[in-house]
Design a protein around this motif. Structure first.
Motif, PDB file in Angstrom:
ATOM      1  N   LYS A   1       0.814  -1.224   0.000  1.00 41.19           N
ATOM      2  CA  LYS A   1       0.000   0.000   0.000  1.00 41.19           C
ATOM      3  C   LYS A   1       0.845   1.271   0.000  1.00 41.19           C
ATOM      4  O   LYS A   1       0.329   2.361  -0.241  1.00 41.19           O
ATOM      5  CB  LYS A   1      -1.005   0.005   1.160  1.00 41.19           C
ATOM      6  N   ASP A   2       2.134   1.121   0.254  1.00 36.68           N
ATOM      7  CA  ASP A   2       3.023   2.291   0.199  1.00 36.68           C
ATOM      8  C   ASP A   2       3.508   2.570  -1.223  1.00 36.68           C
ATOM      9  O   ASP A   2       4.261   3.525  -1.436  1.00 36.68           O
ATOM     10  CB  ASP A   2       4.236   2.068   1.122  1.00 36.68           C
ATOM     11  N   LEU A   3       3.106   1.752  -2.182  1.00 34.14           N
ATOM     12  CA  LEU A   3       3.632   1.908  -3.547  1.00 34.14           C
ATOM     13  C   LEU A   3       2.615   2.550  -4.475  1.00 34.14           C
ATOM     14  O   LEU A   3       1.417   2.254  -4.398  1.00 34.14           O
ATOM     15  CB  LEU A   3       4.031   0.539  -4.116  1.00 34.14           C
ATOM     16  N   GLY A   4       3.106   3.383  -5.367  1.00 34.98           N
ATOM     17  CA  GLY A   4       2.257   4.010  -6.374  1.00 34.98           C
ATOM     18  C   GLY A   4       2.441   3.339  -7.722  1.00 34.98           C
ATOM     19  O   GLY A   4       2.731   2.137  -7.795  1.00 34.98           O
ATOM     20  N   PHE A   5       2.305   4.124  -8.794  1.00 34.46           N
ATOM     21  CA  PHE A   5       2.327   3.543 -10.131  1.00 34.46           C
ATOM     22  C   PHE A   5       3.440   4.102 -11.013  1.00 34.46           C
ATOM     23  O   PHE A   5       3.433   3.905 -12.219  1.00 34.46           O
ATOM     24  CB  PHE A   5       0.953   3.734 -10.804  1.00 34.46           C
ATOM     25  N   ASN A   6       4.399   4.815 -10.395  1.00 32.67           N
ATOM     26  CA  ASN A   6       5.542   5.229 -11.216  1.00 32.67           C
ATOM     27  C   ASN A   6       6.432   4.013 -11.488  1.00 32.67           C
ATOM     28  O   ASN A   6       6.211   2.945 -10.907  1.00 32.67           O
ATOM     29  CB  ASN A   6       6.325   6.371 -10.537  1.00 32.67           C
ATOM     30  N   ASP A   7       7.423   4.172 -12.368  1.00 34.36           N
ATOM     31  CA  ASP A   7       8.186   3.009 -12.834  1.00 34.36           C
ATOM     32  C   ASP A   7       8.873   2.261 -11.701  1.00 34.36           C
ATOM     33  O   ASP A   7       8.831   1.033 -11.634  1.00 34.36           O
ATOM     34  CB  ASP A   7       9.242   3.438 -13.865  1.00 34.36           C
ATOM     35  N   VAL A   8       9.493   3.010 -10.781  1.00 36.23           N
ATOM     36  CA  VAL A   8      10.239   2.359  -9.695  1.00 36.23           C
ATOM     37  C   VAL A   8       9.266   1.596  -8.786  1.00 36.23           C
ATOM     38  O   VAL A   8       9.523   0.459  -8.382  1.00 36.23           O
ATOM     39  CB  VAL A   8      11.059   3.404  -8.900  1.00 36.23           C
ATOM     40  N   ASP A   9       8.114   2.212  -8.481  1.00 39.23           N
ATOM     41  CA  ASP A   9       7.131   1.558  -7.608  1.00 39.23           C
ATOM     42  C   ASP A   9       6.501   0.335  -8.285  1.00 39.23           C
ATOM     43  O   ASP A   9       6.232  -0.684  -7.641  1.00 39.23           O
ATOM     44  CB  ASP A   9       6.028   2.544  -7.199  1.00 39.23           C
ATOM     45  N   ARG A  10       6.271   0.422  -9.581  1.00 33.89           N
ATOM     46  CA  ARG A  10       5.704  -0.734 -10.302  1.00 33.89           C
ATOM     47  C   ARG A  10       6.664  -1.923 -10.244  1.00 33.89           C
ATOM     48  O   ARG A  10       6.251  -3.061 -10.044  1.00 33.89           O
ATOM     49  CB  ARG A  10       5.460  -0.384 -11.782  1.00 33.89           C
ATOM     50  N   ILE A  11       7.957  -1.633 -10.414  1.00 30.22           N
ATOM     51  CA  ILE A  11       8.962  -2.702 -10.357  1.00 30.22           C
ATOM     52  C   ILE A  11       9.016  -3.286  -8.952  1.00 30.22           C
ATOM     53  O   ILE A  11       9.042  -4.505  -8.769  1.00 30.22           O
ATOM     54  CB  ILE A  11      10.353  -2.163 -10.785  1.00 30.22           C
ATOM     55  N   GLU A  12       8.987  -2.411  -7.944  1.00 34.02           N
ATOM     56  CA  GLU A  12       9.037  -2.876  -6.556  1.00 34.02           C
ATOM     57  C   GLU A  12       7.788  -3.687  -6.218  1.00 34.02           C
ATOM     58  O   GLU A  12       7.859  -4.694  -5.502  1.00 34.02           O
ATOM     59  CB  GLU A  12       9.199  -1.669  -5.609  1.00 34.02           C
TER      60      GLU A  12
END
Ligand code: ATP
Ligand code: MG
Length: 211
Positions: free
Chosen positions: A81-92
């Motif tokens: 839930k701490d992740l968004g949808f930018n490239d780094v967050d999508r990979i994580e």
């Protein structure tokens, strides 16, 4: 610099020592009566990942297999839930799901993971995390025109109206697998037949055994 580098924790983990478990993965599998594996469903939104994954999960459960489902939004409600949808967050997002899948496979479970996971590199990263043959890529291959007609969550409508940006298949790429272990065309088969295609693959490859 690779985006993966920015999210690795190697430096922080240098004093962490792996403790071998007394019960081996093989012993867990022997108790369960089947191999551990991850069925990694990939495909466009509305292609049928969740629908087929749930049908497979039910068929496996009814055969007495130990199973679990990891599905898109559910994981973003908790673990990610701490992740968004930018490239780094999508990979994580995908990396964590891969690591969780790996733990479940280590526990001897059959995990159905249903995420769009549009990028070849991200799916390859998860494949590399798992023991060989335990990552089974399931390409849910449905033409975008049909996904858009189905539009079960109303997301295509919103994306076309410009209310959702970076929507896979519209203004963000979907990189189809070229060598998925299982290739399913949902426009040509019923949900039950799609799920049976997965079960047959698992039987043919001795992941599960005939009842
Ligand atoms: N053969 C089929 N296999 C799977 N789904 C089908 C099939 N035929 C029709 N459908 C319908 O297609 C829709 C697929 O939606 P589903 O939520 O499973 O997609 P998804 O790939 O999980 O999308 P998302 O990435 O947005 O979660 C459902 O409404 C389902 O009933
Ligand atoms: Mg889904």
């Amino acid at each position: 610099m690779s985006p993966y580098k920015t999210i690795t924790t190697d430096e922080k983990s240098s004093d962490v020592v792996w403790h071998e478990a007394s019960v081996t993965p093989a012993q867990r599998e022997s108790n369960n009566g089947h191999q551990g594996a991850v069925l990694w469903f990939t495909g466009l939104s509305g292609s049928g990942k969740s629908t087929v994954a749930n049908a497979v999960d039910k068929m496996l459960h009814d055969r007495g297999c130990k199973t679990y489902i990891l599905d898109g939004d559910n994981v973003r409600h908790g673990l990610n839930k701490d992740l968004g949808f930018n490239d780094v967050d999508r990979i994580e997002n995908i990396r964590r799901i891969g690591e969780v899948s790996n733990l479940f496979v280590d526990a001897g479970l059959i995990v159905c993971s249903a995420f769009i996971s549009p990028f070849i590199a991200d799916r390859a990263m998860v494949r590399a995390l798992l023991p060989e043959t335990r990552f089974i890529e399931v390409f849910i291959d449905t033409p975008i025109s049909i996904c858009e007609q189905r539009d079960p969550k109303g997301l295509y409508k919103k994306a076309r109206a410009g209310e959702i940006k970076n929507f896979t298949g519209i203004d963000s790429a979907y990189e189809a697998p070229d060598a998925a272990e299982i290739h399913i065309k949902t426009a040509e088969l019923s949900v039950e037949m799609c799920a049976k295609q997965v079960i047959n693959y698992m039987l043919d490859n001795n992941i599960i055994s005939a009842k």
